[in-house]
Write an enzyme that holds these catalytic residues in place. Structure first.
Site, short mmCIF file in Angstrom:
data_model
loop_
_atom_site.label_atom_id
_atom_site.label_comp_id
_atom_site.label_asym_id
_atom_site.label_seq_id
_atom_site.Cartn_x
_atom_site.Cartn_y
_atom_site.Cartn_z
NE ARG A 75 59.29 58.28 41.24
CZ ARG A 75 60.39 58.96 41.55
NH1 ARG A 75 60.97 58.81 42.73
NH2 ARG A 75 60.93 59.78 40.69
CE1 TYR A 203 52.20 59.67 40.02
CE2 TYR A 203 54.06 58.76 41.23
CZ TYR A 203 53.54 59.34 40.09
OH TYR A 203 54.36 59.57 39.02
N GLY A 205 54.22 55.41 41.09
CA GLY A 205 55.48 54.90 41.61
C GLY A 205 55.41 54.49 43.07
CE LYS A 212 60.83 54.45 37.88
NZ LYS A 212 59.80 55.27 37.36
CG HIS A 232 64.88 55.33 35.98
ND1 HIS A 232 64.95 56.63 36.43
CD2 HIS A 232 63.61 55.19 35.51
CE1 HIS A 232 63.80 57.24 36.23
NE2 HIS A 232 62.97 56.40 35.67
CB SER A 254 61.70 61.19 37.24
OG SER A 254 61.97 59.98 37.89
CB CYS A 256 65.36 63.91 32.18
SG CYS A 256 65.55 65.05 33.57
N GLY A 257 63.02 62.87 29.60
CA GLY A 257 62.95 62.55 28.17
C GLY A 257 63.06 61.10 27.75
CG ASN A 260 59.13 63.08 24.72
OD1 ASN A 260 58.49 63.53 23.79
ND2 ASN A 260 58.75 63.20 25.98
CG ASP A 283 60.21 54.36 33.83
OD1 ASP A 283 60.76 55.47 33.73
OD2 ASP A 283 59.78 53.90 34.90
NE ARG A 381 54.26 60.47 35.59
CZ ARG A 381 55.52 60.22 35.28
NH1 ARG A 381 55.83 59.28 34.44
NH2 ARG A 381 56.50 60.92 35.82
NE ARG A 412 64.42 68.32 32.69
CZ ARG A 412 63.54 68.83 31.81
NH1 ARG A 412 63.70 70.03 31.32
NH2 ARG A 412 62.50 68.12 31.45
N GLY A 506 62.67 64.54 17.99
CA GLY A 506 63.06 63.75 16.82
C GLY A 506 64.49 64.02 16.36
CD GLU A 507 65.40 67.88 14.00
OE1 GLU A 507 66.36 67.33 13.42
OE2 GLU A 507 64.39 68.32 13.41
CG ASN A 508 67.08 64.32 21.02
OD1 ASN A 508 67.73 65.36 20.89
ND2 ASN A 508 66.12 64.18 21.92
P1 GTP Z 1 59.52 59.48 33.77
O1 GTP Z 1 58.31 58.80 33.23
O2 GTP Z 1 59.22 60.38 34.91
O3 GTP Z 1 60.63 58.54 34.09
O4 GTP Z 1 60.02 60.54 32.65
P2 GTP Z 1 60.74 60.41 31.23
O5 GTP Z 1 62.22 60.38 31.41
O6 GTP Z 1 60.13 59.33 30.42
O7 GTP Z 1 60.44 61.84 30.57
P3 GTP Z 1 59.51 62.26 29.33
O8 GTP Z 1 59.96 61.64 28.04
O9 GTP Z 1 58.10 62.06 29.71
O10 GTP Z 1 59.83 63.82 29.20
C1 GTP Z 1 59.64 64.73 30.26
C2 GTP Z 1 59.74 66.16 29.81
O11 GTP Z 1 60.93 66.42 29.07
C3 GTP Z 1 58.57 66.55 28.91
O12 GTP Z 1 58.09 67.81 29.35
C4 GTP Z 1 59.21 66.69 27.55
O13 GTP Z 1 58.54 67.65 26.78
C5 GTP Z 1 60.65 67.10 27.85
N1 GTP Z 1 61.59 66.61 26.81
C6 GTP Z 1 61.69 65.32 26.37
N2 GTP Z 1 62.62 65.22 25.39
C7 GTP Z 1 63.14 66.45 25.21
C8 GTP Z 1 64.15 67.00 24.33
O14 GTP Z 1 64.77 66.31 23.53
N3 GTP Z 1 64.40 68.34 24.46
C9 GTP Z 1 63.74 69.13 25.33
N4 GTP Z 1 64.06 70.43 25.39
N5 GTP Z 1 62.77 68.66 26.17
C10 GTP Z 1 62.47 67.34 26.11
C1 SPV Z 2 59.32 58.30 37.44
O1 SPV Z 2 59.02 59.08 38.34
O2 SPV Z 2 60.51 58.08 37.10
C2 SPV Z 2 58.27 57.58 36.69
C3 SPV Z 2 56.90 57.63 37.20
O3 SPV Z 2 58.55 56.90 35.72
S1 SPV Z 2 56.67 56.61 38.59
O4 SPV Z 2 56.08 55.35 38.16
O5 SPV Z 2 55.80 57.29 39.47
O6 SPV Z 2 57.96 56.32 39.20
MN MN Z 3 60.77 56.81 35.43
#
Ligand code: GTP
Ligand code: SPV
Ligand code: MN
Length: 601
Positions: A75, A203, A205, A212, A232, A254, A256-257, A260, A283, A381, A412, A506-508
């Protein structure tokens, strides 16, 4: 001009399509019907044009590889504008452009921009078709890549036109990749006109305008007017051994997990407890008050547009299973064996391949700085249908949404923010959300990274003045009779050596367990000046070998450090001037007082 018959009687829509065609001059116009046969046909066309490469169809049925232009991989926030009549409506954290100027600039770029191309009309619904909470958009685009991604990310086709009828409201979403030159890149939002114009990028976003642009920037504007929230946020359900499911949402900036956490698998140590996690969204969440006075959340999307690097069977097994079929991979490594790979991906890399830039690649290749040559772009992606996720909640498409017990904010932060924190009440929770900060990940290990304030993880996505957005959040606390509790988490606290203190992923679940127990009035907590943190031993650490003292460090609240934050928060708040709700200033002052007492004590 060649055109399949417009399958709609919506005069305004037909006129807008004609008008757009006159300006951008495509060779033909094609209305997307959303059928499976059409999808196959369009994929074939993309392969014939050379920008889709089929993966090994035995291993990855229905999967394709795609590579973007190297200057078009993320973006572009500095080229993203909110075009409101007054700058005041847009606020200090967004880029502003006068609507007339926005239209003029866009028209210059769009003039003849689709020559030699097909103009696709994509009717789409954010949220299940026909739900009173869903929003309809029509995306006009000259990018087949955008069409194929939209087919996964939204509900698309004739069913949406039928729902729209002859008079229905829709968001005009006009997109042209133009020449993909950054000089012609603009992502313009006209909330007062319910329209979006995006040029010069393909791209995610920037170009998948349902995501978005509509579901957050335009929707947040509409949500304020209509009394709901567009956020978000991921949405997940935590099912306990008795079968009771509690749902939470979480807003992290974005990368930040969110993806996951949304697909979390219970860690070994907690398996005996029999929890199960259900994914509703990864998301975006739309939240409304239900008839029961609780807040209910819907995922307006139909797919995941997830970060590839770091995804593997250990970190996110559900994501790995989701992307085995019908998935588009963008800017990852294409192995010579027609598989895909990325940094921290599954198993060893292919022996050789072509990297995201289209360069020959093998694991021994170094870049000009002597570092291993990147296989995938860090923001590469996958686009995959949400329904394929093994943990997808059976009710993920329920138009009512799911009732929310807790809202979680996070960022973070190498230091300062504890693993988890519960707000004192709704207004304090809004303060926590409004002051979310995230460190830039490129910061040197162990040193303190530059902090960017990213309120509610919405800094790049709020479609109006963020001061008014805070006021809207505060207002929601009074209009929702039974508001969820608000928490803040930080998976990213580090030790002196720069190593993550918390194992994460997973530990979260251990933290979620405490959060849910607090919502039930059960979990034990300790009151600190910044909010409630878990009491000693309140987080179940069974089976987790955390070295002695680490949990104390993760939960440590140092009043002196928090006092050091206050000036930064005040400066951040000051930019909103009269738009800043008095309540947030009050929260800041009250925090200052609580910290003083503590520092003095
Ligand atoms: P967008 O799609 O951009 O909105 O991102 P998102 O918030 O869905 O982030 P995503 O889950 O894809 O994680 C992004 C990065 O954070 C990856 O490199 C992960 O490996 C890392 N990450 C996710 N969860 C954790 C966690 O609990 N601990 C740590 N240390 N890193 C994490
Ligand atoms: C983000 O950047 O927060 C995403 C990917 O989820 S995008 O769709 O490009 O915004
Ligand atoms: Mn996002």
């Amino acid at each position: 001009m060649a055109q399949n018959t417009p399958p709609t009687k919506h005069k305004k829509l037909i006129d807008w399509v004609e008008e757009t065609a006159k300006i951008s001059q495509p060779d033909q116009i094609y209305w997307v019907d959303g059928s499976p046969a059409e999808k196959k046909r369009l994929e074939k066309r993309a392969v014939a044009r050379g920008f889709f490469i089929p993966l090994d169809q035995e291993k990855f049925p229905g999967c394709y590889y795609s590579r973007s232009s190297p200057n078009d991989v993320a973006r572009t926030e500095h080229l993203t504008y909110i075009c409101t009549k007054t700058k005041d409506e847009c606020g200090p954290t967004n880029n502003w452009m006068e609507p007339a100027e926005g239209h003029k600039k866009a028209a210059e770029i769009l003039k003849g921009a689709m020559k030699g191309r097909t103009m696709y009309i994509i009717p789409f619904s954010m949220g299940p078709v026909g739900s009173p909470f869903s929003k309809i958009g029509i995306e006009i685009t000259d990018s087949l890549y955008v069409v194929l991604n939209m087919l996964i990310m939204a509900r698309v086709g004739q069913k949406v036109l039928d729902q729209l009828g002859a008079e229905g409201e829709f968001t005009k979403c006009l997109h042209s990749r133009a020449d993909l030159d950054v000089a012609h890149r603009l992502i313009l939002h006209f909330p007062e006109e319910n329209s979006i114009v995006s040029t010069g990028s393909a791209y995610g976003g920037n170009a998948l305008l349902g995501k978005k642009c509509l579901a957050l920037r335009i929707a947040s504007w509409q949500a304020r007017k209509e009394g709901w929230l567009a956020e978000h946020m991921l949405i997940l359900g935590i099912e306990d051994p008795k079968g009771k499911i509690e749902y939470v949402t979480a807003a992290f900036p974005s990368a930040c997990g969110k993806t996951n956490l949304a697909m979390l698998i219970p860690p070994e140590g907690l398996k005996a407890k029999g929890y199960k996690i259900w994914t509703v969204g990864d998301d975006i969440a739309w939240l409304r008050t239900g008839p029961d006075g609780r807040l209910w959340a819907c995922n307006p999307e139909a797919g995941f547009f997830g970060v590839a690097p770091g995804t593997n069977t250990k970190s996110n097994p559900n994501a790995m299973k989701t992307i085995q079929k019908n998935t588009i991979f963008t800017n990852v490594l294409l192995g010579d064996d027609l598989t895909v790979w990325w940094e921290d991906g599954e198993g060893p890399s292919p022996a050789s391949g072509t990297n995201w830039e289209g360069k020959p690649w093998n694991p021994a290749f170094k870049d000009k700085d002597g570092k291993p040559m990147l296989a995938a772009h860090p923001n590469s992606r996958f686009t995959a249908p949400a329904g394929q996720c093994p943990s997808i909640a059976p009710n993920w498409e329920d138009p009512k949404g799911v009732p929310i017990s807790a809202i979680i904010f996070g960022g973070r932060r190498e230091r300062l923010a504890p693993l988890v924190l519960e707000s004192l009440d709704w207004n304090h929770g809004v303060y926590l959300g409004a002051t979310v900060a995230s460190e830039r990940t490129a910061a040197a290990e162990g040193s303190v990274g530059a902090v960017r304030r990213d309120p509610m993880a919405m800094l790049p996505f709020c479609g109006y003045n963020m001061g008014d957005y805070f006021a809207h959040w505060l207002e929601m606390g009074t209009s929702v009779a039974k508001p969820p509790k608000i928490f803040h988490v930080n998976w990213f606290r580090k030790d002196e050596k720069g190593k993550f203190l918390w194992p994460g992923y997973g530990e979260n679940l251990r933290v979620l367990e405490w959060i849910v127990s607090r919502c039930r009035g059960e979990g034990k907590a300790q009151k600190t000046p910044i909010g409630f943190v878990p009491a000693k031993d309140a987080i179940d650490l069974t089976g987790l070998d955390l070295p002695a003292g680490v949990m104390e460090k993760l939960l440590e609240v140092r009043p002196d450090e928090w006092t050091g934050e206050l000036d930064g928060v005040k400066t951040f708040f000051d930019q909103f001037g009269a738009h800043l709700p008095k309540e947030l200033t009050k929260q800041l002052e009250a925090l200052k007082e609580r910290l003083k007492t503590k520092v003095a004590a």
